[in-house]
Enzyme design. Structure first.
Site, PDB file in Angstrom:
ATOM      1  N   LEU A 179       0.836  -1.203   0.000  1.00 51.31           N
ATOM      2  CA  LEU A 179       0.000   0.000   0.000  1.00 51.31           C
ATOM      3  C   LEU A 179       0.866   1.248   0.000  1.00 51.31           C
ATOM      4  O   LEU A 179       0.477   2.279  -0.526  1.00 51.31           O
ATOM      5  CB  LEU A 179      -0.888   0.017   1.249  1.00 51.31           C
TER       6      LEU A 179
ATOM      7  N   ASP B  87       3.516  12.357  15.341  1.00 48.37           N
ATOM      8  CA  ASP B  87       3.836  12.462  13.909  1.00 48.37           C
ATOM      9  C   ASP B  87       2.595  12.821  13.089  1.00 48.37           C
ATOM     10  O   ASP B  87       2.207  12.100  12.168  1.00 48.37           O
ATOM     11  CB  ASP B  87       4.473  11.160  13.413  1.00 48.37           C
TER      12      ASP B  87
ATOM     13  N   GLY C 153       8.139   5.662   7.018  1.00 43.53           N
ATOM     14  CA  GLY C 153       9.408   5.757   7.721  1.00 43.53           C
ATOM     15  C   GLY C 153       9.740   4.489   8.487  1.00 43.53           C
ATOM     16  O   GLY C 153      10.899   4.179   8.719  1.00 43.53           O
ATOM     17  N   PHE C 154       8.730   3.723   8.863  1.00 47.96           N
ATOM     18  CA  PHE C 154       8.966   2.503   9.639  1.00 47.96           C
ATOM     19  C   PHE C 154       9.205   1.296   8.753  1.00 47.96           C
ATOM     20  O   PHE C 154       9.904   0.378   9.127  1.00 47.96           O
ATOM     21  CB  PHE C 154       7.760   2.195  10.530  1.00 47.96           C
TER      22      PHE C 154
HETATM   23  N1  LIG Z   1      -4.527   1.264   7.581  1.00 47.93           N
HETATM   24  C1  LIG Z   1      -4.182   1.558   6.329  1.00 47.93           C
HETATM   25  N2  LIG Z   1      -5.063   1.382   5.318  1.00 47.93           N
HETATM   26  C2  LIG Z   1      -4.719   1.682   4.051  1.00 47.93           C
HETATM   27  N3  LIG Z   1      -3.544   2.185   3.688  1.00 47.93           N
HETATM   28  C3  LIG Z   1      -2.612   2.382   4.638  1.00 47.93           C
HETATM   29  C4  LIG Z   1      -2.882   2.066   6.008  1.00 47.93           C
HETATM   30  N4  LIG Z   1      -1.794   2.363   6.725  1.00 47.93           N
HETATM   31  C5  LIG Z   1      -0.881   2.846   5.853  1.00 47.93           C
HETATM   32  N5  LIG Z   1      -1.353   2.861   4.599  1.00 47.93           N
HETATM   33  C6  LIG Z   1      -0.667   3.294   3.376  1.00 47.93           C
HETATM   34  O1  LIG Z   1       0.709   3.011   3.518  1.00 47.93           O
HETATM   35  C7  LIG Z   1       1.471   4.194   3.381  1.00 47.93           C
HETATM   36  C8  LIG Z   1       2.642   4.152   4.340  1.00 47.93           C
HETATM   37  O2  LIG Z   1       2.141   4.267   5.631  1.00 47.93           O
HETATM   38  P1  LIG Z   1       3.031   4.649   6.877  1.00 47.93           P
HETATM   39  O3  LIG Z   1       2.110   5.108   7.928  1.00 47.93           O
HETATM   40  O4  LIG Z   1       3.918   3.515   7.199  1.00 47.93           O
HETATM   41  O5  LIG Z   1       3.970   5.733   6.329  1.00 47.93           O
HETATM   42  P2  LIG Z   1       3.883   7.318   6.346  1.00 47.93           P
HETATM   43  O6  LIG Z   1       2.742   7.711   7.145  1.00 47.93           O
HETATM   44  O7  LIG Z   1       3.949   7.737   4.931  1.00 47.93           O
HETATM   45  O8  LIG Z   1       5.264   7.680   7.040  1.00 47.93           O
HETATM   46  P3  LIG Z   1       5.674   7.535   8.578  1.00 47.93           P
HETATM   47  O9  LIG Z   1       6.039   6.112   8.772  1.00 47.93           O
HETATM   48  O10 LIG Z   1       6.825   8.455   8.735  1.00 47.93           O
HETATM   49  O11 LIG Z   1       4.490   7.924   9.402  1.00 47.93           O
HETATM   50  C9  LIG Z   1       0.516   5.309   3.669  1.00 47.93           C
HETATM   51  O12 LIG Z   1       0.884   6.467   2.992  1.00 47.93           O
HETATM   52  C10 LIG Z   1      -0.805   4.768   3.153  1.00 47.93           C
HETATM   53  O13 LIG Z   1      -0.933   5.022   1.764  1.00 47.93           O
END
Ligand SMILES: Nc1ncnc2c1ncn2[C@@H]1O[C@H](COP(=O)(O)OP(=O)(O)OP(=O)(O)O)[C@@H](O)[C@H]1O
Ligand SMILES: *[C@@H]1O[C@H](CO)[C@@H](O)[C@H](O)[C@H]1NC(C)=O
Ligand SMILES: *[C@@H]1O[C@H](CO)[C@@H](O)[C@H](O)[C@H]1NC(C)=O
Ligand SMILES: *[C@@H]1O[C@H](CO)[C@@H](O)[C@H](O)[C@H]1NC(C)=O
Ligand SMILES: *[C@@H]1O[C@H](CO)[C@@H](O)[C@H](O)[C@H]1NC(C)=O
Ligand SMILES: *[C@@H]1O[C@H](CO)[C@@H](O)[C@H](O)[C@H]1NC(C)=O
Ligand SMILES: *[C@@H]1O[C@H](CO)[C@@H](O)[C@H](O)[C@H]1NC(C)=O
Ligand SMILES: *[C@@H]1O[C@H](CO)[C@@H](O)[C@H](O)[C@H]1NC(C)=O
Length: 676
Positions: free
Chosen positions: A359, A479, A363-364
């Site tokens: 998806l 964050d 950062g993680f």
């Molecule tokens: N629960 C979810 N349902 C659908 N898509 C998701 C979900 N969680 C994350 N994503 C998708 O995965 C991507 C990466 O998510 P993630 O939260 O790991 O990274 P981020 O928010 O871009 O960065 P960070 O880790 O620094 O917060 C998101 O941008 C989103 O498109």
């Protein structure tokens, strides 16, 4: 023989007793032993180690190295009817066994022998089998015919292998030899190897037949379980024994041990002149003193290796599977059981973490879409690499407690799974993805209208308010930004990723703690002290408000203007009274100006460099709902408090953060806002 005639009826008696000689009216003579019990009464001649065991076995050697033993029928047989005549046809059958403590080797062997005398004085043990010695070997005056069963390979005799049957004439160098085996009539007459040594206790029957017309010597072998003599002999040699044997000759056995001890046994023996040797009744043979009969039934011999291979295969598969689905699970996790997902379920849900199910990347780590097999529920699985074992327990309990947080504007955390160096977090799947994609027009997402934006802002505010104040303890998000705001199926905004920034804090030295958050969203006091608070979340929320309203990233890098801070730019317009110019041009002017100005001003307030000048989330909610008007907010009102802060060297913004005191607005300068 003539001097000891036995009446014909005696044959029956002897047959019944299965012991001793017989003569028939047809002039045939011979004997049969199905047991040697009482054989001393039968007058067998023994020498060396040879003896009869109480159970009726003829034992030629015992477990002593380099010994020999002989056993002879007491009287010689008249092989030639006339002096210097031809040797008559004869036939011998015997059952023997060689028992060695080792399964692979035994020394040396044994032989069935025809010789002029009942003993071999001067014969040597080991490779000479108690028959000959180095000087007497291969001398025609030996008048010796023997069938050797050799379990050692001796180069001086040109032995074919360490395990053979040979026809010997006056010499231990065989006329002809064959590996020990038999032609199996039951299985198409194939040649089968026979195992003799070791503890297998498998007696073997041997037939030696000589035909005076063809001067052919046949040697036939078979394991005793094969009841009938195989039609094809193992060895067939043409040798005119008339040139070898003396007119009268003794028949018997010789055996010798070499460096490795072994026991040579004869279980049964029959002989006949001019006729086939009487069949030995296998069932009546004495039992061998087997250390233990650990041989397995044939069916097991075949199935056991197959079963073993299958078992190994299964074990390997299970191990591979365990490795593939291996998890880390510790005692303390028991209480979190309900929140724990099995790796296998997550693996299956994401079809093995296929890249087409990614998806996004954060950062993680990677985020995958999955469908849980049992509940058919759609989930997002976040793979977080994490090697520090330290603090894991605290972190997991935090994850679990976060899992208890339930709010319509929070992305529900369903549970976790732990592997070596890896943590998996399972969330509700948000079908409309993250907000940033809409704001910056990525992936062909539609532009959000003003009503949607104001709703999203209120949703996020409500989620953050819940984290800060409605839960039993204060949960910091740490964050907040557009990419951490996810849109569900109804385009409702939900705050994701809350609380997890702590993952980076665990097990690290506070001196080197690296800053959690995203550039442009980090409050100045957080950058200075590394200490997060609800007001550092409010700071980030302020930037988020500007981001959503202006449709611009908090920090833009452009070739012409260099690095530009969104907040500086909005502040400039605020000072000039031209705030509506900052509103996202993609809205094409269709928005409520007052609402937009309120959001932008609130964004500036929240992004105030002095923590105590920021509102708390409860107030933010009130301002957004219009329940409480925004306090007067002019550049002049903040200047005094700002000066006070600059004068006061020992100022600790964190100490004054909470409880929030509220109304001390002053003038703020552009320099301080932009962090320069
Ligand atoms: N629960 C979810 N349902 C659908 N898509 C998701 C979900 N969680 C994350 N994503 C998708 O995965 C991507 C990466 O998510 P993630 O939260 O790991 O990274 P981020 O928010 O871009 O960065 P960070 O880790 O620094 O917060 C998101 O941008 C989103 O498109
Ligand atoms: C054994 O020998 C003795 C005397 O030498 C004789 O009396 C006896 O009959 C013999 N037994 C057999 C079975 O030949
Ligand atoms: C038998 O042969 C040997 C040697 O070949 C000879 O010395 C002997 O005289 C022969 N005996 C008879 C009866 O022919
Ligand atoms: C070899 O055996 C013969 C009898 O077969 C004997 O006379 C001779 O002494 C033996 N030689 C040795 C070296 O033992
Ligand atoms: C064969 O044996 C006999 C009798 O033991 C002996 O006299 C003779 O020398 C031997 N021949 C050889 C070649 O050793
Ligand atoms: C029998 O054993 C010998 C030696 O151990 C081996 O070379 C041969 O292939 C075997 N034959 C069969 C039919 O198993
Ligand atoms: C030896 O075996 C062959 C083949 O089975 C057979 O034709 C022959 O008659 C046998 N000879 C004796 C002496 O048994
Ligand atoms: C075997 O040898 C003897 C004596 O040397 C001879 O009389 C006889 O004819 C031979 N038999 C055959 C079948 O060659």
């Amino acid at each position: 023989m003539e001097n000891r005639p036995v009446p014909f009826f005696a044959v029956f008696i002897l047959y019944l007793s299965l012991l001793g000689p017989f003569f028939t009216s047809a002039g045939e003579e011979g004997f049969i032993y199905t047991s040697f019990a009482g054989a001393s009464a039968a007058n067998l001649t023994f020498d060396g180690a040879a003896t009869v065991t109480p159970t009726g076995l003829l034992q030629l050697t015992k477990n002593t190295p380099n010994i020999q033993g002989h056993a002879f029928y007491p009287t010689p047989f008249q092989f030639k009817k006339q002096p210097n005549g031809t040797v008559q046809s004869f036939s011998v059958a015997f059952v023997f066994a060689i028992i060695s403590p080792y399964s692979e080797v035994s020394t040396d062997g044994m032989a069935f022998v025809l010789a002029p005398n009942k003993g071999f004085p001067g014969a040597e043990s080991a490779q000479y089998l108690g028959l000959l010695n180095s000087s007497s070997n291969n001398n025609i005056s030996n008048h010796m015919f023997a069938v050797e069963i050799d379990t050692a390979e001796n180069e001086e005799f040109h032995d074919i292998n360490g395990y053979h049957v040979g026809v010997d004439i006056n010499s231990l160098r065989s006329e002809k030899s064959q590996p020990i085996g038999f032609y199996d009539d039951e299985h198409g007459g194939d040649l089968k190897n026979l195992s003799l040594t070791g503890c297998n206790c498998r007696p073997v029957q041997v037939w030696v037949d000589y035909d005076k017309e063809t001067t052919q010597i046949n040697v036939t072998l078979a394991p005793i379980k094969v009841r009938t003599k195989p039609t094809r002999p193992l060895l067939s040699v043409n040798f005119n024994l008339s040139t070898v044997l003396t007119d009268q000759a003794y028949i018997g056995f010789s055996a010798a041990t070499g460096p490795i001890t072994s026991q040579h046994y004869v279980l049964g023996w029959s002989f006949s002149m001019n006729a086939a040797a009487p069949a030995i009744d296998i069932l009546r043979l004495p039992r061998l003193p087997c250390p233990r009969d650990n041989s397995l039934p044939k069916i097991l011999q075949i199935t056991l290796p197959i079963v073993a291979v299958a078992l190994i295969f299964v074990v390997v598969m299970i191990l591979l599977r365990q490795l593939r689905y291996a998890e880390l699970r510790e005692d303390w996790e028991v209480e979190f059981g309900p929140h724990r997902f099995s790796y296998k379920d997550l693996f299956n849900a994401t079809q093995g973490f296929k890249s087409k199910h990614i998806l996004g990347v954060g950062g993680f780590g990677m985020v995958y879409k999955g469908v849980l097999r049992t509940s058919k529920m759609e989930v997002a699985v976040k793979k977080v690499s994490h090697d520090s074992k330290q603090g894991m327990k605290e972190f997991i309990s935090e994850v679990v407690s976060i899992g208890h947080l339930r709010h319509r504007n929070l992305v529900q955390l369903l549970g976790y799974c732990r592997r070596k160096g890896e943590l998996l977090l399972v969330y509700d799947y948000m079908s409309n993805g993250s907000l940033d994609k809409y704001l910056y027009g990525e992936e062909n997402k539609p532009v959000l209208d003003w009503a949607q934006r104001i709703q999203i802002i209120k949703d996020v505010a409500s989620g953050l308010f819940y984290l800060h104040e409605k839960w039993e303890q204060v949960v910091l998000h740490r964050d907040i930004k557009a990419s951490n705001v996810l849109l569900d199926g109804e385009m409702k905004a939900r705050l994701g990723d809350f609380g997890l920034a702590r993952l980076y804090d665990h097990g690290t030295d506070p001196q080197t703690t690296h800053l959690v958050g995203t550039m442009g969203f980090i409050a100045p006091e957080l950058a200075r002290t590394g200490k997060a608070s609800p007001l550092t979340d409010v700071f980030a929320f302020g930037t988020f408000l500007l981001e959503v309203t202006c449709g611009k990233r908090p920090i833009s890098n452009s070739v012409q203007h260099g690095r530009k801070m969104l907040v500086d730019w909005v502040l400039q317009h605020w000072q000039r009274g031209s705030l509506p110019e900052t509103v996202d041009p993609k809205l094409h002017g269709t928005y409520i100006v007052d609402e937009a100005c309120l959001v932008l001003t609130l964004g500036l307030m929240c992004s105030h460099p002095i923590p105590s000048a920021r509102p708390i989330m409860r107030q933010v909610m009130q301002y957004l709902d219009g329940d409480v008007p925004l306090p007067e907010f002019t550049p002049a009102t903040l200047s005094s408090s700002l000066l006070a802060m600059m004068k006061n060297q020992g100022f600790d913004p964190y100490a004054t953060l909470y409880p929030w005191s509220g109304n001390s607005f002053g003038t703020m300068t552009q320099d301080i806002l932009s962090g320069r």
